[in-house]
Design an enzyme around this catalytic site. Structure first.
Site, PDB file in Angstrom:
ATOM      1  N   ARG A 110      -5.932  -8.137  -9.977  1.00  0.00           N
ATOM      2  CA  ARG A 110      -6.637  -9.406 -10.226  1.00  0.00           C
ATOM      3  C   ARG A 110      -8.052  -9.082 -10.697  1.00  0.00           C
ATOM      4  O   ARG A 110      -8.446  -7.920 -10.727  1.00  0.00           O
ATOM      5  CB  ARG A 110      -6.711 -10.190  -8.928  1.00  0.00           C
ATOM      6  CG  ARG A 110      -7.333  -9.344  -7.820  1.00  0.00           C
ATOM      7  CD  ARG A 110      -7.627 -10.134  -6.570  1.00  0.00           C
ATOM      8  NE  ARG A 110      -7.960  -9.247  -5.456  1.00  0.00           N
ATOM      9  CZ  ARG A 110      -9.164  -8.752  -5.248  1.00  0.00           C
ATOM     10  NH1 ARG A 110     -10.149  -9.014  -6.079  1.00  0.00           N
ATOM     11  NH2 ARG A 110      -9.398  -7.976  -4.201  1.00  0.00           N
TER      12      ARG A 110
ATOM     13  N   LYS B 275       0.821  -1.221   0.000  1.00  0.00           N
ATOM     14  CA  LYS B 275       0.000   0.000   0.000  1.00  0.00           C
ATOM     15  C   LYS B 275       0.851   1.266   0.000  1.00  0.00           C
ATOM     16  O   LYS B 275       0.531   2.254  -0.643  1.00  0.00           O
ATOM     17  CB  LYS B 275      -0.939   0.005   1.224  1.00  0.00           C
ATOM     18  CG  LYS B 275      -1.901  -1.171   1.258  1.00  0.00           C
ATOM     19  CD  LYS B 275      -3.028  -1.001   0.242  1.00  0.00           C
ATOM     20  CE  LYS B 275      -3.943  -2.199   0.195  1.00  0.00           C
ATOM     21  NZ  LYS B 275      -3.323  -3.359  -0.434  1.00  0.00           N
TER      22      LYS B 275
ATOM     23  N   GLU C 221      -3.868   8.230   6.803  1.00  0.00           N
ATOM     24  CA  GLU C 221      -4.258   9.189   5.771  1.00  0.00           C
ATOM     25  C   GLU C 221      -5.525   9.892   6.196  1.00  0.00           C
ATOM     26  O   GLU C 221      -6.272   9.415   7.070  1.00  0.00           O
ATOM     27  CB  GLU C 221      -4.443   8.507   4.419  1.00  0.00           C
ATOM     28  CG  GLU C 221      -5.623   7.561   4.372  1.00  0.00           C
ATOM     29  CD  GLU C 221      -5.776   6.910   3.005  1.00  0.00           C
ATOM     30  OE1 GLU C 221      -4.864   7.012   2.154  1.00  0.00           O
ATOM     31  OE2 GLU C 221      -6.814   6.292   2.772  1.00  0.00           O
TER      32      GLU C 221
END
Lengths: 491, 166, 535
Positions: free
Chosen positions: A291, A116, A199
């Site tokens: 994916r 991430k 964040e």
């Protein structure tokens, strides 16, 4: 085109991939743990190989065994589905090393987008908007200070994480340190990686994602966006395409951002770029999933394409199957994730036997599932057992189609969320497109059924009695004239 | 009145009795009377019927003591026990396992204090040239094991006892 | 079929008087039956409750299917015997539905003297077993009895149709492949032990049920052995060791549930296919019957009015409407079933007897059950009629009845006297079931007639002896005879002695007949065959 494919997954996605593979004339190989030996995906495949594992999940995560199975069956390519090993770079690498084509992106891209923190840095460099954030390094106090600077509320996430684990919202400075420490230990426990980042948390955000396909050389097309805001504890419940109440400009901006990101990464095959859309119209990159996603059918229905077929095409020829101009959105599709859980019991996963499964059939209804009537649902796997995807000319039509389809869907023997999903679709806020990730919490009160009245309980019992063979015999098979004379006693 | 059928839904007990069969069914359910007619089978687990004037399509499935029902867009799970099971449950449970006939103990599979589940093999005996496994008649805890391997026993001997059910 | 046209004027004084009188009789019947069924000394109710036993009627209600009728027989058996010590003769019998099948219920009433068998108890049980044999109806015995009532043993034990006949009948039923189930709720002592032993299936309640040829007191007296009822013949002994009983039950509810499940296993009965039409309610109200039946046994009424209130749609197809009009013959439907009806509208003349015999033959040929509705004082007497051969004609009527192979049912609606009773299929002529109305009277001849006759006989006697005629003595004979007759002629005396299968409210006649006809179809039709008709 490939001659044979091994699907390293189970349940509905394995069935889904097998379906397209069969249409293309590719020999299908399934893998299964003992508990799944009678499962539909095993029955559907041409060949199957048993995987050994202490737990069923361990079997499907066993890279060595799966590769061995692929080699032994001479699988030319391998589709990882979603979950399990689908975003495991080591797995993708091992597959490719064994001369089996991995249906998915390059190993390096999987690694890049799997982290991430690194992926956010990459996005930032690519000029894609990201939410103000700070990464935790060795200096915890520095991290806490920087985090405070961003402002509150803050979202703390595990860097190696996903699926809602290791995430928490911090609303005031006082609890920041404590929650940060908890998040770090959770991250360590679940992902063996204690790195976290904080964040800015957007209140009432919408979750918008874009489906992209890349040829590995920087050429990307997108198949437009999906709205996935109906979530509970970061798990998606209902998804739809196109995203409602989205201006043409904003749609354009978001899709372009996604394409830019994928292009910069020279992305190969199918992927999804996820964004957070703030009420004020600003959007931020969330993460990229390397994916096929669970909710891909809504894109397929609205753009009239087969994404698995696209994946195979790209993996085989390393070219894109369509030009951007050939991909058009038409109509509206809604997907409901069918889960074996008890909505009235805090959505606890439910186990039991699927005694009755009856699925409505229509050209605008699609039911992707990995279960069949008679199957036992155990605690071994995820509680989602299928997806009901409904199409309509417009959103209103799609909603009423979905409500009707859920009404006609019958799963008996194990608790499911079918009725709960129907309640969501009936909710005024949903119909009026007042949607954000807080929807389910906000509307909690009118989503769960009210308790049955005394009369309703009696009605249910009466109908239950009529389903009993013994009661029906008394009711319907009493001989004449006794039935007509009724309860008579001579004076 | 004939014995009612006893159900329970969400911890609430409901007694359902048939009052009349003809010309229309009259069913009494916890004080409410329902008129039921036009019962028609659609498939092995689906039927339609009219209840107080409203037509309903019903899907059902049955377990040993549970009934799953779906109609009017909602699914319900009721528990139900037939008359004999109800009467038997109210009766005394057997805590002592006795020998049906004389024989010899081949081997014992449990000790006092063990937790056992319904169907677990507790001891294996040999009698009349046949080996028979004696299994637990219910989930429980072993109280006493009164025999040892290679010893013989008479008919009606108390072989194993279970702790009282809670 | 045309509807009978009723000519009754419900507003007339006569109708109103009749109505008041007969409605009163019906209320009286209801009260007497309620008393016989439910009035029990509190100590007996408490005793049963103390043993954890249900009252016998409660057992029957739990055994029967919901929403179904129960046709009870002879509720007032023994109502005028034993000083009322044996209401309903200490037992409850009838026809009901268990798990969709027609069965006969034979229940001991242990709330009356422990369920001991009085002579009339035995007669009532033998009768219900005969009903089972004739109609091939399976039986469920609810056993709970102390055994024979010893003080009256000579009246219930030794003779052909006494207690032994019960077990002979049970064995006969078994031979005929008619199923028997015994639910042992209490004691089955001595002969009573044979009830479950001769039944195909038996369920016994642990703790209260017991089966033994001799109870603990008798065993102690006989051999000195001291043993409890449960040790001697209780549930565990008979279900685990002796095999006399098949299923153990921990409670009466469980025994009943098991019993019902046993009945569920029985094959469906093969009934012979009597013509059945759609059911139609009678056009005229049954309530009118109270106003139609006269208050006086000597008064007559039109039987067609009665028929109109019993048959489907009040529709009747009359046979030979112009001939032998004192006997109404014809076809009708009752609860959809086709029946042939013979009903009295006056004394029986030659023509009526011939017509009746012929009609009975027609019914037999057509496989139609026959219903006899009696209101008969007898055949016409007098030289003219003897010359025409009324004895022969009555004999032909009887031959026809006895030679019938179809089921016969009789309802004694009013008087039933002398040879008229015979000619209209009285008890002795094997109707499958025979019922009476509360106003019914039965005797060899009418009471006044008998009293007058006997007074006349006494007068002749005195004259022959040359004694002076004492009017007071003649009056005494007259009144004593009348009183005796009236006592023994009433419907209540008759039903007490089990000369019929019960008194019914006239308005219940239709339901009773519907059930009776349905039950009678379980026995296959025999072969027709009559004796010699003396022409």
């Amino acid at each position: 085109m490939f001659k044979s494919i091994l699907i390293a997954n189970r349940g509905e996605i394995a069935c889904r991939v097998i379906r397209t593979a069969k249409e293309l004339g590719i020999e299908t190989i399934a893998v299964y743990h003992h508990v799944d030996r009678m499962a539909p995906h095993v029955k559907a495949a041409d060949k199957s190989v048993e995987l050994l594992g202490d737990t069923p999940t361990a079997a499907y995560l066993d890279i060595e065994q799966i590769i061995k199975a692929a080699n032994e069956t001479e699988a030319q390519c391998l589709h990882p589905g979603y979950g399990f090993l689908s975003e495991n770079a080591a797995f993708a690498e091992a597959v490719e090393k064994n001369n089996i084509v991995f249906i998915g992106p390059q190993t390096e891209v999987i690694k890049l987008m799997g982290d991430k923190i690194i992926s956010r840095e990459f996005a930032k460099k690519a000029g894609i908007p990201i939410a103000p954030s700070v990464t935790q390094t060795d200096d915890l106090s520095k991290f806490l200070k920087e985090a405070e600077k961003i402002g509150f509320p803050l979202l703390i996430k595990a860097s190696a994480g996903g699926g809602g684990k290791g995430m928490s919202i911090v609303r005031e400075a006082g609890s920041l340190e404590k929650q940060a420490k908890i998040a770090m230990s959770e991250a360590e426990r679940y992902f063996a990686d204690s790195r976290i980042y904080a964040e800015l948390y957007v209140e009432s955000p919408r979750h918008i994602e874009v489906q992209i396909l890349g040829d590995g050389k920087g050429n990307i097309v997108h198949a437009y966006e999906r709205e996935c805001s109906i979530q509970r504890r970061f798990q998606k419940v209902i998804e739809e395409s196109p995203a409602p109440a989205l201006s043409v400009e904003l749609r354009d901006q978001i899709c372009t951002a996604a394409v830019d990101l994928a292009s910069k990464a020279k992305y190969l095959n199918a992927g999804t770029v996820e964004f957070i859309l703030s009420p004020d119209g600003s959007f931020y990159f969330l993460e990229m999933n390397t994916r096929l996603q669970v909710e891909h059918p809504v894109t397929e229905m609205v753009c009239s394409l087969d994404l698995v077929e696209a994946q195979l095409h790209i993996a085989d020829s390393k070219t894109l199957p369509y030009r951007q101009s050939e991909i058009k959105q038409s109509g509206h599709a809604i997907e409901c994730r069918i889960c074996c859980e008890e909505p009235h019991n805090d959505f606890r996963p439910a186990t039991g036997d699927v005694k009755i499964l009856s699925v409505p059939e229509a050209s605008d209804i699609r039911f992707d599932s990995g279960i069949s009537q008679g199957q036992t649902i155990s605690a071994a796997f995820d509680s989602m057992i299928g997806k009901l995807i409904c199409f309509g000319e417009d959103r209103e039509a799609a909603i009423s189609n979905a409500i009707a389809a859920l009404n006609d869907l019958v799963i008996l023997g194990v608790s499911s969320n079918i009725d709960y999903l129907g309640q969501i679709l009936e909710a005024t806020d949903f119909k009026e497109m007042i949607i954000d990730t807080g929807f389910l919490e906000k509307n909690k009160a009118n989503l769960l059924f009210k308790a049955l009245s005394e009369k309703e309980i009696s009605t249910v019992a009466t109908i239950a009695a009529m389903s009993l063979k013994d009661f029906r015999a008394l009711a319907l098979e009493t001989p004449e004239p006794y039935a007509s004379i009724g309860t008579w006693r001579n004076l | 009145m004939a014995q009612p059928f006893n159900f329970s839904l969400d911890e609430k007990s409901i007694e359902v009795s048939l009052i009349k069969c003809s010309p229309v069914l009259e069913i009494l359910s916890n004080g409410f009377t329902f008129k039921v007619s036009s019962v028609a089978q659609v498939s092995s687990h689906c039927f339609t019927l009219i209840v107080d004037g409203k037509k309903k399509t019903v899907w059902w499935a049955r377990d040993d003591d549970a009934i799953y029902i779906r109609f009017d867009g909602r699914t319900h799970t009721l528990s139900y026990q037939d008359a004999i099971s109800v009467s038997q449950q109210a009766g005394v449970s057997d805590n002592v396992i006795k020998a049906d006939m004389p024989g010899i103990v081949v081997k014992t599979n449990c000790n006092a204090g063990d937790s056992v589940k319904l169907g677990d093999v507790l001891i294996v005996i040999e009698s009349m040239k046949m080996q028979i496994s004696i299994v637990a008649p219910r989930d429980g805890v072993i109280k006493e094991v009164n025999i040892t391997a290679n010893t013989s026993f008479e008919k009606n001997a108390e072989l194993i006892s279970l702790e009282e059910e809670e | 079929m045309a509807r009978i046209k009723s000519l009754i004027q419900t507003g007339s004084i006569e109708f109103q008087e009749n109505y008041r009188h007969n409605k009163g009789l019906a209320e009286e019947l209801k009260l007497k039956q309620k008393k016989a069924r439910y009035d029990r000394p509190q100590k007996d109710i408490d005793r049963l409750a103390g043993h954890g036993k249900m009252m016998p009627r409660e057992r029957i209600e739990k055994l029967l299917d919901p929403g179904t009728p129960f046709l009870e027989f002879s509720t007032l058996a023994a109502n005028m015997a034993y000083e009322g010590d044996s209401p309903s003769a200490s037992c409850i019998t009838g026809i009901g539905i268990v798990n969709g099948k027609e069965v006969i219920i034979n229940a001991n009433d242990s709330s009356v003297k422990g369920g001991a068998w009085y002579p009339l108890t035995v007669k009532k049980i033998v009768r219900v077993l005969d009903i089972a044999i004739e109609n091939r109806l399976p039986i469920i015995h609810l056993c709970d009895s102390a055994g024979g009532f010893l003080p009256l043993q000579s009246e219930l034990f030794p003779d052909k149709y006494m207690a032994g006949r019960m077990f002979r009948n049970q064995s006969t039923l078994s031979k005929m492949n008619v199923k028997q189930l015994a639910l042992v709720f209490g004691h089955c002592t001595a002969g009573g032990a044979y009830v479950p032993a001769l039944s195909d299936y038996s369920v016994i309640v642990r703790g209260t049920g017991a089966v033994f040829l001799a109870g603990p007191p008798l065993v102690k007296a006989a051999t000195g052995e001291i043993v409890t009822a449960d040790e001697l013949g209780g549930c565990d002994l008979h279900t685990q060791v002796s095999g006399t009983c098949d299923y153990p039950a921990d409670s009466e509810e469980e025994a009943i549930a098991i019993g019902r499940e046993i009945v569920e296993q029985w094959e469906s009965p093969k009934k012979w296919p009597l013509q059945k039409d759609e059911v139609e309610e009678p056009f005229y109200s049954a309530d009118d019957l109270y106003g139609i039946i006269p208050t006086d046994i000597k008064k007559s009424f039109d039987m067609k009015e009665v028929i109109a209130r019993v048959v489907d749609g009040s529709r009747f197809h009359e046979y030979q409407p112009a001939y032998g009009t004192t006997l109404v013959c014809g076809y009708a439907n009752i609860w959809g079933y086709k029946v042939g009806i013979l009903a009295n509208n006056g004394v029986l003349f030659n023509e009526s007897a011939l017509k009746g015999a012929h009609f009975i033959e027609l019914c037999n040929q057509n496989n139609t059950p026959i219903l006899f509705m009696q209101n008969i004082t007898g055949f016409m007497v007098g030289r003219e009629y003897e010359a025409k051969g009324i004895s022969k004609d009555g004999a032909k009527l009887i031959q026809a009845i006895v030679g019938s192979h179809v089921p016969k049912l009789t309802v004694m609606c009013h008087g039933s006297f002398g040879a008229g009773n015979y000619g209209m299929c009285g008890r002795a002529y094997d109707p499958r079931l025979i019922f009476s109305w509360p106003n019914h009277q039965i005797g060899i001849m009418g009471g006044e007639q008998a009293a007058k006759t006997l007074a006349e006989v006494k007068l002749r006697q005195l004259e022959r002896r040359g004694e002076t005629v004492d009017q007071a003595e003649l009056d005494k004979v007259y009144h004593e005879t009348l009183e005796a007759y009236q006592h023994q002629m009433s419907a209540y005396y008759a039903t007490s002695e089990l000369w019929d299968d019960g008194i019914i409210d006239p308005t219940d006649t239709r339901n009773v007949l519907g059930i009776a006809i349905s039950a009678s179809l379980n026995a296959p039709l025999g072969e027709p065959g009559y004796g010699i008709f003396r022409f």
